[in-house]
Scaffold this motif. Structure first.
Motif, PDB file in Angstrom:
ATOM      1  N   ASN A  28       1.078  -1.076   0.096  1.00 26.56           N
ATOM      2  CA  ASN A  28      -0.258  -0.109   0.348  1.00 26.56           C
ATOM      3  C   ASN A  28       0.693   1.452   0.070  1.00 26.56           C
ATOM      4  OD1 ASN A  28      -2.211   1.977   0.580  1.00 26.56           O
ATOM      5  ND2 ASN A  28      -2.984   0.738   2.248  1.00 26.56           N
ATOM      6  N   LYS A  29       0.909   1.703  -0.859  1.00 29.18           N
ATOM      7  CA  LYS A  29       1.440   3.204  -0.907  1.00 29.18           C
ATOM      8  C   LYS A  29       0.981   4.361  -0.346  1.00 29.18           C
ATOM      9  CE  LYS A  29      -1.719   5.487  -4.247  1.00 29.18           C
ATOM     10  NZ  LYS A  29      -2.087   6.050  -5.633  1.00 29.18           N
ATOM     11  N   PHE A  30       0.541   4.158   0.807  1.00 28.80           N
ATOM     12  CA  PHE A  30      -0.060   5.232   1.636  1.00 28.80           C
ATOM     13  C   PHE A  30       0.194   4.786   3.000  1.00 28.80           C
ATOM     14  CE2 PHE A  30      -3.790   5.276  -1.656  1.00 28.80           C
ATOM     15  CZ  PHE A  30      -3.964   6.496  -1.731  1.00 28.80           C
ATOM     16  N   TYR A  31       1.023   3.747   2.956  1.00 32.23           N
ATOM     17  CA  TYR A  31       1.770   3.665   4.201  1.00 32.23           C
ATOM     18  C   TYR A  31       3.331   3.760   4.250  1.00 32.23           C
ATOM     19  CZ  TYR A  31      -2.758   0.529   5.647  1.00 32.23           C
ATOM     20  OH  TYR A  31      -3.169  -0.480   6.041  1.00 32.23           O
ATOM     21  N   LYS A  32       3.565   3.651   3.023  1.00 34.78           N
ATOM     22  CA  LYS A  32       4.968   3.657   2.236  1.00 34.78           C
ATOM     23  C   LYS A  32       4.802   5.155   2.829  1.00 34.78           C
ATOM     24  CE  LYS A  32       5.486  -0.052  -0.716  1.00 34.78           C
ATOM     25  NZ  LYS A  32       5.517  -0.617  -1.781  1.00 34.78           N
ATOM     26  N   LEU A  45      -1.228   2.780  16.168  1.00 32.50           N
ATOM     27  CA  LEU A  45      -2.993   2.819  16.220  1.00 32.50           C
ATOM     28  C   LEU A  45      -3.151   2.560  14.347  1.00 32.50           C
ATOM     29  CD1 LEU A  45      -5.133   3.672  17.488  1.00 32.50           C
ATOM     30  CD2 LEU A  45      -5.403   5.938  16.001  1.00 32.50           C
ATOM     31  N   VAL A  46      -2.360   2.951  13.927  1.00 35.59           N
ATOM     32  CA  VAL A  46      -2.306   2.288  11.392  1.00 35.59           C
ATOM     33  C   VAL A  46      -2.542   0.502  11.942  1.00 35.59           C
ATOM     34  CG1 VAL A  46      -1.072   1.843   9.733  1.00 35.59           C
ATOM     35  CG2 VAL A  46      -1.192   4.649  11.030  1.00 35.59           C
ATOM     36  N   ILE A  47      -1.676   0.184  12.374  1.00 33.77           N
ATOM     37  CA  ILE A  47      -1.139  -1.191  12.384  1.00 33.77           C
ATOM     38  C   ILE A  47      -2.325  -1.868  13.112  1.00 33.77           C
ATOM     39  CG2 ILE A  47      -0.585  -3.346  13.111  1.00 33.77           C
ATOM     40  CD1 ILE A  47       1.419  -1.888  11.240  1.00 33.77           C
ATOM     41  N   SER A  48      -2.896  -1.331  14.293  1.00 32.95           N
ATOM     42  CA  SER A  48      -4.015  -1.502  14.786  1.00 32.95           C
ATOM     43  C   SER A  48      -5.752  -1.635  14.122  1.00 32.95           C
ATOM     44  CB  SER A  48      -4.432  -1.560  15.871  1.00 32.95           C
ATOM     45  OG  SER A  48      -3.769  -1.323  16.969  1.00 32.95           O
ATOM     46  N   TYR A  49      -5.065  -0.795  13.103  1.00 31.17           N
ATOM     47  CA  TYR A  49      -6.609  -0.511  12.454  1.00 31.17           C
ATOM     48  C   TYR A  49      -6.374  -1.292  11.179  1.00 31.17           C
ATOM     49  CZ  TYR A  49      -8.001   4.349  14.599  1.00 31.17           C
ATOM     50  OH  TYR A  49      -8.688   4.926  14.847  1.00 31.17           O
ATOM     51  N   LEU A 109      -5.004   9.191   9.909  1.00 29.40           N
ATOM     52  CA  LEU A 109      -4.236   8.496   9.721  1.00 29.40           C
ATOM     53  C   LEU A 109      -3.390   8.418   8.510  1.00 29.40           C
ATOM     54  CD1 LEU A 109      -4.587   5.777  12.991  1.00 29.40           C
ATOM     55  CD2 LEU A 109      -3.173   8.718  13.184  1.00 29.40           C
ATOM     56  N   LEU A 110      -3.157   8.346   7.349  1.00 30.46           N
ATOM     57  CA  LEU A 110      -2.670   7.897   6.218  1.00 30.46           C
ATOM     58  C   LEU A 110      -2.793   9.598   5.625  1.00 30.46           C
ATOM     59  CD1 LEU A 110      -4.187   4.474   5.230  1.00 30.46           C
ATOM     60  CD2 LEU A 110      -1.658   5.099   6.841  1.00 30.46           C
ATOM     61  N   ASP A 111      -2.805  10.337   6.305  1.00 24.01           N
ATOM     62  CA  ASP A 111      -3.496  11.931   5.634  1.00 24.01           C
ATOM     63  C   ASP A 111      -4.050  11.387   3.760  1.00 24.01           C
ATOM     64  OD1 ASP A 111      -2.192  13.029   7.493  1.00 24.01           O
ATOM     65  OD2 ASP A 111      -0.240  12.533   7.083  1.00 24.01           O
ATOM     66  N   ILE A 112      -4.637  10.706   3.954  1.00 25.49           N
ATOM     67  CA  ILE A 112      -5.850  10.757   2.380  1.00 25.49           C
ATOM     68  C   ILE A 112      -6.603  10.416   2.054  1.00 25.49           C
ATOM     69  CG2 ILE A 112      -3.915   9.426   1.585  1.00 25.49           C
ATOM     70  CD1 ILE A 112      -6.456   6.987   2.309  1.00 25.49           C
ATOM     71  N   SER A 113      -7.863  11.311   1.742  1.00 29.48           N
ATOM     72  CA  SER A 113      -8.949  11.720   1.666  1.00 29.48           C
ATOM     73  C   SER A 113     -10.224  10.268   1.930  1.00 29.48           C
ATOM     74  CB  SER A 113      -9.069  11.461   0.232  1.00 29.48           C
ATOM     75  OG  SER A 113     -10.994  11.796  -0.211  1.00 29.48           O
ATOM     76  N   GLU A 114     -11.510  10.650   3.205  1.00 31.86           N
ATOM     77  CA  GLU A 114     -12.475   9.953   3.389  1.00 31.86           C
ATOM     78  C   GLU A 114     -12.759   8.990   2.257  1.00 31.86           C
ATOM     79  OE1 GLU A 114     -14.299  11.980   5.657  1.00 31.86           O
ATOM     80  OE2 GLU A 114     -13.295  12.555   6.939  1.00 31.86           O
ATOM     81  N   HIS A 129      -6.522   0.807  -5.215  1.00 27.46           N
ATOM     82  CA  HIS A 129      -6.629   1.979  -3.983  1.00 27.46           C
ATOM     83  C   HIS A 129      -8.342   2.497  -4.023  1.00 27.46           C
ATOM     84  CE1 HIS A 129      -2.474   2.159  -2.396  1.00 27.46           C
ATOM     85  NE2 HIS A 129      -2.277   1.942  -3.520  1.00 27.46           N
ATOM     86  N   PRO A 130      -9.496   1.858  -4.395  1.00 28.39           N
ATOM     87  CA  PRO A 130     -10.640   1.614  -4.595  1.00 28.39           C
ATOM     88  C   PRO A 130     -11.438   3.352  -3.853  1.00 28.39           C
ATOM     89  CG  PRO A 130     -10.489   0.182  -2.865  1.00 28.39           C
ATOM     90  CD  PRO A 130      -9.313   0.300  -3.088  1.00 28.39           C
ATOM     91  N   LYS A 131     -12.145   3.968  -4.038  1.00 24.47           N
ATOM     92  CA  LYS A 131     -13.212   4.956  -3.926  1.00 24.47           C
ATOM     93  C   LYS A 131     -14.247   3.938  -3.050  1.00 24.47           C
ATOM     94  CE  LYS A 131     -10.201   8.016  -4.624  1.00 24.47           C
ATOM     95  NZ  LYS A 131     -10.398   9.393  -4.483  1.00 24.47           N
ATOM     96  N   SER A 132     -14.312   4.532  -1.714  1.00 22.58           N
ATOM     97  CA  SER A 132     -15.864   4.446  -1.567  1.00 22.58           C
ATOM     98  C   SER A 132     -16.584   5.407  -1.921  1.00 22.58           C
ATOM     99  CB  SER A 132     -15.699   4.093   0.028  1.00 22.58           C
ATOM    100  OG  SER A 132     -16.833   3.703   0.255  1.00 22.58           O
TER     101      SER A 132
END
Length: 162
Positions: A28-32, A45-49, A109-114, A129-132
């Motif tokens: 996942n590019k967002f974690y990196k 918290l990131v790992i827990s989620y 936490l990942l600093d990305i859009s909701e 990286h799908p959108k909801s």
């Protein structure tokens, strides 16, 4: 026999969670992108989620086939627990503007859009990286959940009769 089925289920659950959490974390590019910027507690918290999301995903989407396979051996209380979970999930999404609270918090936490959705196993395997956004993916999840609710209610009613 009942204990064997429960042990098998737990082994599958743990295996799935470990495998797909590790795959997601490393692909996942967002974690990196954010990992080095986060504090220790934010990393936890990131790992827990991530782990919790994968546990919930497995329980929601892979429990019904397991129930159907071992229907006669599963205690009726587990059917009620599963029913409560699959009713809670879409209710939660609907009352939270079509979003999962856990995903929203993870995205913060990942600093990305909701509007980025949770990466299920297909998104992980295909590195998507799908959108909801109410599209076909969201509709498929709702359809599955509504079907699972109906099937589980029928199974409970059948068990109550016998």
């Amino acid at each position: 026999l009942y204990i064997k089925y429960m042990n098998d289920y737990l082994i599958y659950l743990i295996s799935y969670v470990i495998l797909f959490s590790i795959l997601d974390f490393y692909t996942n590019k967002f974690y990196k992108r954010i990992w080095h910027k986060k504090t220790f507690s934010e990393k936890i918290l990131v790992i827990s989620y991530l782990l919790l999301h994968n546990v919930l995903y497995f329980c929601i989407y892979f429990t019904l086939p397991y129930i159907l396979l071992y229907y006669r051996s599963i205690h009726i209380n587990y059917l009620y627990y599963y029913l409560a979970l699959i009713i809670f999930i879409p209710t939660h999404w609907i009352t939270n503007h079509g979003r999962c609270w856990l995903t929203v918090e993870q995205n913060k936490l990942l600093d990305i859009s909701e509007d980025y959705g949770f990466r299920d196993f297909t998104a992980i395997l295909f590195n998507l990286h799908p959108k909801s956004d109410g599209g076909i993916r969201d509709k498929t999840y709702y359809f599955y959940l509504m079907s699972a609710i109906i099937i589980t209610v029928v199974l409970i009613c059948n068990r109550q009769k016998s």
